[in-house]
Design a protein around this motif. Sequence first.
Motif, PDB file in Angstrom:
ATOM      1  N   LYS A 274      11.078  -1.221   6.743  1.00  0.00           N
ATOM      2  CA  LYS A 274      10.938  -0.716   5.386  1.00  0.00           C
ATOM      3  C   LYS A 274      12.146  -1.123   4.562  1.00  0.00           C
ATOM      4  O   LYS A 274      13.296  -0.887   4.967  1.00  0.00           O
TER       5      LYS A 274
ATOM      6  N   GLU B 162       9.177   3.965  -3.992  1.00  0.00           N
ATOM      7  CA  GLU B 162       8.918   5.191  -3.246  1.00  0.00           C
ATOM      8  C   GLU B 162       7.480   5.221  -2.726  1.00  0.00           C
ATOM      9  O   GLU B 162       7.218   5.649  -1.595  1.00  0.00           O
ATOM     10  N   ILE B 163       6.535   4.766  -3.552  1.00  0.00           N
ATOM     11  CA  ILE B 163       5.133   4.725  -3.118  1.00  0.00           C
ATOM     12  C   ILE B 163       4.969   3.739  -1.971  1.00  0.00           C
ATOM     13  O   ILE B 163       4.302   4.022  -0.966  1.00  0.00           O
TER      14      ILE B 163
ATOM     15  N   PHE C 274       7.271   2.777   0.152  1.00  0.00           N
ATOM     16  CA  PHE C 274       7.945   3.328   1.330  1.00  0.00           C
ATOM     17  C   PHE C 274       7.055   4.338   2.033  1.00  0.00           C
ATOM     18  O   PHE C 274       6.943   4.352   3.263  1.00  0.00           O
ATOM     19  N   GLU C 275       6.391   5.186   1.249  1.00  0.00           N
ATOM     20  CA  GLU C 275       5.542   6.240   1.807  1.00  0.00           C
ATOM     21  C   GLU C 275       4.343   5.661   2.555  1.00  0.00           C
ATOM     22  O   GLU C 275       3.944   6.176   3.602  1.00  0.00           O
ATOM     23  N   HIS C 276       3.775   4.588   2.015  1.00  0.00           N
ATOM     24  CA  HIS C 276       2.538   4.052   2.597  1.00  0.00           C
ATOM     25  C   HIS C 276       2.774   2.804   3.458  1.00  0.00           C
ATOM     26  O   HIS C 276       1.802   2.163   3.864  1.00  0.00           O
ATOM     27  N   HIS C 277       4.031   2.497   3.732  1.00  0.00           N
ATOM     28  CA  HIS C 277       4.352   1.387   4.629  1.00  0.00           C
ATOM     29  C   HIS C 277       3.735   1.669   5.996  1.00  0.00           C
ATOM     30  O   HIS C 277       4.047   2.653   6.651  1.00  0.00           O
ATOM     31  N   SER C 278       2.850   0.805   6.440  1.00  0.00           N
ATOM     32  CA  SER C 278       2.091   1.076   7.664  1.00  0.00           C
ATOM     33  C   SER C 278       2.140  -0.138   8.585  1.00  0.00           C
ATOM     34  O   SER C 278       1.734  -1.239   8.210  1.00  0.00           O
TER      35      SER C 278
ATOM     36  N   ASN D  71      -0.839  14.209  -1.070  1.00  0.00           N
ATOM     37  CA  ASN D  71       0.098  13.979   0.033  1.00  0.00           C
ATOM     38  C   ASN D  71      -0.470  14.518   1.345  1.00  0.00           C
ATOM     39  O   ASN D  71       0.129  15.345   2.020  1.00  0.00           O
TER      40      ASN D  71
ATOM     41  N   LYS E 274      -2.943  13.072   4.788  1.00  0.00           N
ATOM     42  CA  LYS E 274      -3.797  12.108   5.477  1.00  0.00           C
ATOM     43  C   LYS E 274      -5.191  12.718   5.595  1.00  0.00           C
ATOM     44  O   LYS E 274      -5.338  13.906   5.864  1.00  0.00           O
TER      45      LYS E 274
ATOM     46  N   ASN F 235      -4.528   3.475   1.585  1.00  0.00           N
ATOM     47  CA  ASN F 235      -3.297   4.181   1.905  1.00  0.00           C
ATOM     48  C   ASN F 235      -3.529   5.130   3.081  1.00  0.00           C
ATOM     49  O   ASN F 235      -3.871   4.702   4.153  1.00  0.00           O
ATOM     50  N   ASN F 236      -3.413   6.429   2.863  1.00  0.00           N
ATOM     51  CA  ASN F 236      -3.509   7.371   3.976  1.00  0.00           C
ATOM     52  C   ASN F 236      -4.898   8.018   4.086  1.00  0.00           C
ATOM     53  O   ASN F 236      -5.062   9.017   4.785  1.00  0.00           O
TER      54      ASN F 236
END
Length: 337
Positions: free
Chosen positions: A22, A31-32, A34-38, A271, A273, A286-287
């Motif tokens: 990341k 930030e988005i 980073f949050e959804h880095h998969s 926020n 899953k 995304n999640n």
Amino acid sequence: TLPRLRGEALRTMCTTGYITNKNYSKSKAGEIGFEHHSYGFVVVELKDDGTCYIPRNVKVKSDGSFTDIIYSVNKDGVEVIDSSLGFVWGDIHNEVIDEEFYKISKELVCNKLKPKKIVAHDILDGYAFNPHEEKDLFIKRQKIVEGKHLIDKEIENVLNRIEDMKSCADEFYISESNHDLFADRHINNFNWKADLHNSPTYLKLAYIQQTVNLREYGNILGYLIWERFKDSVKYIKMGETLKIADYECGQHGDYGTNGSKGQTRGFSRINTKMIHAHTHSPMIHNNVTAVGVTCLLEQYYNRKGFSSWAHAHSIIHNNGKNQLLVFGDDYSLTGLI
């Protein structure tokens, strides 16, 4: 899935995920990201005839381990799983279920994936009393010709289907769905004197509505499920939750936040899953994962224009990651099992 006309081959569009660390800017977009880095990749598997199975995403843990369908892979090697955490069926719509696909799916679930928990959506189709078709005399006549106009028979078929499905897991859940409410709408809006084929069933269901506190059961169908199965089947009412690993699996997907219309991209802004149904069009954004259907892909009411419907379920593996399983129009998933 990409929209297609009936008879066309199913086409999909996938992104792979990442194998990089990341590294994002200190910004809203960063930030988005980073949050959804998969971590993950896409499997493109070749068939013997030179065509491909539907590509499937595989989510990878930070240590590099992953599970693809029934194969668990880590630094020590590959092993075949003997269980999984959960399984979310594509919308059932029992009266128009694709029996061949159901048989293939059940074989996979019961004998290969062996989930501890199973979730079903739109178990009832409401074909015999669909409120959107009650003024279409052609369709009403066709239902009589097909012998699919009897409400009590359709409900009994649903209960028998539940009996058949629940044997595949320790815990069986049914999410309250929009089609489940067709029975309640029928009682509220229809005049039983105009349909003597179904008048006894109408009066039976109306009696339940007027004598049972349906808030405890969700709706009339929820009560009938409880009456038949008691605690061996759990009906998840709207407003209730079901978490499998980190995934919210109790929401059908027809409602979004604050009563708005549910959409996969909209859910991805929450926020949480989530694995939901309702759209009939499998997607990962995304999640959030949307499953497809277990019912027939070609139906009279969806004949117009393009379709993004597909046969698809979601499995939640023991490593806490879920996987969207999209089947081809020939019911194929993989050549590895």
